[in-house]
Write a protein that holds these residues in place. Structure first.
Motif, mmCIF file in Angstrom:
data_model
loop_
_atom_site.group_PDB
_atom_site.id
_atom_site.type_symbol
_atom_site.label_atom_id
_atom_site.label_comp_id
_atom_site.label_asym_id
_atom_site.label_seq_id
_atom_site.Cartn_x
_atom_site.Cartn_y
_atom_site.Cartn_z
ATOM 1 N N ARG A 117 -8.889 13.950 69.400
ATOM 2 C CA ARG A 117 -7.685 13.160 69.165
ATOM 3 C C ARG A 117 -8.108 11.775 68.711
ATOM 4 O O ARG A 117 -9.125 11.244 69.141
ATOM 5 C CB ARG A 117 -6.861 13.047 70.453
ATOM 6 N N ASP A 118 -7.297 11.162 67.827
ATOM 7 C CA ASP A 118 -7.607 9.809 67.369
ATOM 8 C C ASP A 118 -6.340 9.147 66.852
ATOM 9 O O ASP A 118 -5.333 9.811 66.584
ATOM 10 C CB ASP A 118 -8.668 9.837 66.261
ATOM 11 N N ALA A 119 -6.398 7.824 66.732
ATOM 12 C CA ALA A 119 -5.302 7.039 66.169
ATOM 13 C C ALA A 119 -5.787 6.439 64.856
ATOM 14 O O ALA A 119 -6.951 6.038 64.734
ATOM 15 C CB ALA A 119 -4.870 5.939 67.131
ATOM 16 N N PHE A 120 -4.892 6.376 63.868
ATOM 17 C CA PHE A 120 -5.249 5.876 62.547
ATOM 18 C C PHE A 120 -4.275 4.785 62.122
ATOM 19 O O PHE A 120 -3.150 4.708 62.625
ATOM 20 C CB PHE A 120 -5.222 7.014 61.523
ATOM 21 N N LEU A 121 -4.710 3.964 61.185
ATOM 22 C CA LEU A 121 -3.848 2.918 60.659
ATOM 23 C C LEU A 121 -2.650 3.530 59.935
ATOM 24 O O LEU A 121 -2.704 4.677 59.495
ATOM 25 C CB LEU A 121 -4.645 2.025 59.701
ATOM 26 N N PRO A 122 -1.561 2.787 59.817
ATOM 27 C CA PRO A 122 -0.354 3.327 59.169
ATOM 28 C C PRO A 122 -0.612 3.820 57.753
ATOM 29 O O PRO A 122 -1.444 3.275 57.036
ATOM 30 C CB PRO A 122 0.612 2.134 59.174
ATOM 31 N N MET A 123 0.107 4.864 57.383
ATOM 32 C CA MET A 123 0.044 5.432 56.035
ATOM 33 C C MET A 123 1.450 5.415 55.431
ATOM 34 O O MET A 123 2.445 5.389 56.151
ATOM 35 C CB MET A 123 -0.470 6.865 56.075
ATOM 36 N N VAL A 124 1.515 5.494 54.108
ATOM 37 C CA VAL A 124 2.789 5.357 53.417
ATOM 38 C C VAL A 124 3.733 6.519 53.687
ATOM 39 O O VAL A 124 4.952 6.354 53.685
ATOM 40 C CB VAL A 124 2.555 5.183 51.898
ATOM 41 N N ASN A 125 3.203 7.726 53.936
ATOM 42 C CA ASN A 125 4.050 8.889 54.169
ATOM 43 C C ASN A 125 3.286 9.966 54.920
ATOM 44 O O ASN A 125 2.093 9.825 55.196
ATOM 45 C CB ASN A 125 4.614 9.439 52.846
ATOM 46 N N ARG A 126 3.985 11.052 55.260
ATOM 47 C CA ARG A 126 3.386 12.133 56.041
ATOM 48 C C ARG A 126 2.252 12.821 55.284
ATOM 49 O O ARG A 126 1.255 13.215 55.893
ATOM 50 C CB ARG A 126 4.463 13.163 56.401
ATOM 51 N N LEU A 127 2.383 12.986 53.980
ATOM 52 C CA LEU A 127 1.332 13.653 53.215
ATOM 53 C C LEU A 127 0.027 12.868 53.274
ATOM 54 O O LEU A 127 -1.041 13.443 53.523
ATOM 55 C CB LEU A 127 1.776 13.835 51.757
ATOM 56 N N ALA A 128 0.092 11.563 53.060
ATOM 57 C CA ALA A 128 -1.112 10.731 53.139
ATOM 58 C C ALA A 128 -1.711 10.794 54.533
ATOM 59 O O ALA A 128 -2.943 10.841 54.705
ATOM 60 C CB ALA A 128 -0.775 9.284 52.773
ATOM 61 N N ALA A 129 -0.844 10.817 55.551
ATOM 62 C CA ALA A 129 -1.323 10.906 56.933
ATOM 63 C C ALA A 129 -2.037 12.239 57.193
ATOM 64 O O ALA A 129 -3.097 12.287 57.814
ATOM 65 C CB ALA A 129 -0.153 10.741 57.897
ATOM 66 N N GLU A 130 -1.447 13.328 56.703
ATOM 67 C CA GLU A 130 -2.042 14.649 56.926
ATOM 68 C C GLU A 130 -3.391 14.778 56.219
ATOM 69 O O GLU A 130 -4.338 15.331 56.770
ATOM 70 C CB GLU A 130 -1.079 15.735 56.438
ATOM 71 N N LEU A 131 -3.486 14.247 55.014
ATOM 72 C CA LEU A 131 -4.763 14.285 54.298
ATOM 73 C C LEU A 131 -5.818 13.463 55.024
ATOM 74 O O LEU A 131 -6.996 13.845 55.068
ATOM 75 C CB LEU A 131 -4.578 13.770 52.864
ATOM 76 N N GLN A 132 -5.418 12.330 55.602
ATOM 77 C CA GLN A 132 -6.356 11.510 56.367
ATOM 78 C C GLN A 132 -6.874 12.275 57.583
ATOM 79 O O GLN A 132 -8.063 12.235 57.900
ATOM 80 C CB GLN A 132 -5.674 10.216 56.814
ATOM 81 N N VAL A 133 -5.985 12.990 58.262
ATOM 82 C CA VAL A 133 -6.385 13.759 59.443
ATOM 83 C C VAL A 133 -7.270 14.938 59.034
ATOM 84 O O VAL A 133 -8.242 15.274 59.741
ATOM 85 C CB VAL A 133 -5.136 14.243 60.213
#
Length: 238
Positions: A117-133
Motif C-alpha cells: 500500500r502507498d500514497a501518491f501525489l494528486p493526479m488530474v484524473n482516475r486514469l492517470a492515477a491508475e497508470l501511476q499505481v
C-alpha cells in the motif's frame, strides 16, 4: 450555448473560456502579464476537450461495468497452475487529494504472497492515477524478482491505454515508463477485472483516502484485517 448549428465542442467550451478570461484578467491586473487572446481561447478549448473526453470515458466505463455484472463476471478466480495473479487499484477522489494505491499478489492456490500500500501525489484524473499505481506495482514486483504475472485492474481506460497506447497520447510518458519495466520482466499480461473481483485491492487502497493511512509498506501474505475474505476467495466461497 443552445444554438445547435454551432459545433457541440465549441458550445460546451464556453464555461472554460469564461474561466480562462477571468484568469487572464487577474494575471494582467496583479502580475502585469500580457495575455494573448489566441492563447486564452486555445487553452479553453483544450481544457474543455480533455474534460469531455474524460466524461465520455467515465460513462463508458460505468456502462461496461454494469454490462459485466449482468453477464455474471463477479468473483475473483485463481490463476492457472504455476501462475501469479496481481490485483491492483487506485483510490482517486479528485485532483486535490492524495491517491491511495494497493496491490495484492496471489498464487494458483489462492494464497496471498505479497501485498503493498502507498500514497501518491494528486493526479488530474482516475486514469492517470491508475497508470501511476500500475507503474509502482510493476517496479515493486520487479524488485522482488517476480518476472512473470497477470495484472488485473478494474479500470477499463487503463487497460485500453496499455493495449492501445497510440490512442492515449496525453499519457505517453507514463505508458513508456510502464513499458520499460515490462521489458525488464519476462512476461506481464493485463486483464480487466470486475469491481467485485477486485474488491480486496480496492479496500486496501481506499484505506489511504478514507482513513488517512499514508504510511507505505510492503508485506508478505495479505493484511490481517482482510484475512477472512482472502481465505473465502481462496476456498472459492461466495
Amino acid at each position: 450555448m443552445e444554438k445547435q448549428d454551432i459545433d457541440r465542442e465549441l458550445r460546451e467550451a464556453i464555461p472554460w473560456l469564461v474561466w480562462e478570461i477571468w484568469k487572464a484578467r487577474n494575471s494582467t491586473l496583479y502580475a502585469a502579464k500580457t495575455n494573448s487572446p489566441y492563447f486564452v481561447v486555445a487553452t479553453a478549448l483544450e481544457e474543455a476537450k480533455e474534460w469531455l473526453q474524460q466524461q465520455a470515458l467515465s460513462q463508458q466505463e460505468h456502462s461496461q461495468s454494469l454490462q459485466r455484472q449482468v453477464i455474471g463476471e463477479r468473483f475473483w478466480t485463481k490463476p492457472a497452475t504455476g501462475k501469479l495473479k496481481c490485483n491492483l487499484h487506485s483510490s482517486w477522489i479528485k485532483n486535490s487529494f492524495h491517491i491511495g494505491g494497493a496491490w495484492i499478489l496471489r498464487n494458483h492456490e489462492g494464497d496471498a504472497v505479497f501485498h503493498a500500500r502507498d500514497a501518491f501525489l494528486p493526479m488530474v484524473n482516475r486514469l492517470a492515477a491508475e497508470l501511476q499505481v500500475i507503474l509502482w506495482c510493476l517496479r515493486s514486483l520487479n524488485e522482488l524478482r517476480i518476472i512473470s504475472c497477470e495484472v488485473w485492474s478494474d479500470s477499463r481506460a487503463a487497460i485500453d491505454a496499455l493495449t492501445s497506447p497510440e490512442e492515449y497520447p496525453k499519457y505517453r510518458s507514463q505508458i513508456i515508463k510502464i513499458q520499460q519495466v515490462i521489458r525488464v520482466m519476462r512476461e506481464v499480461s493485463f486483464h480487466l477485472s470486475s469491481p467485485k473481483a477486485n474488491s480486496l485491492a480496492k479496500d486496501i487502497a481506499c484505506s489511504v483516502t478514507r482513513e488517512g493511512r499514508f504510511t507505505s509498506y510492503l508485506a508478505r501474505g495479505g493484511p490481517a484485517w482482510l484475512h477472512n475474505r482472502i481465505e473465502s476467495e481462496r476456498r472459492g466461497r461466495r
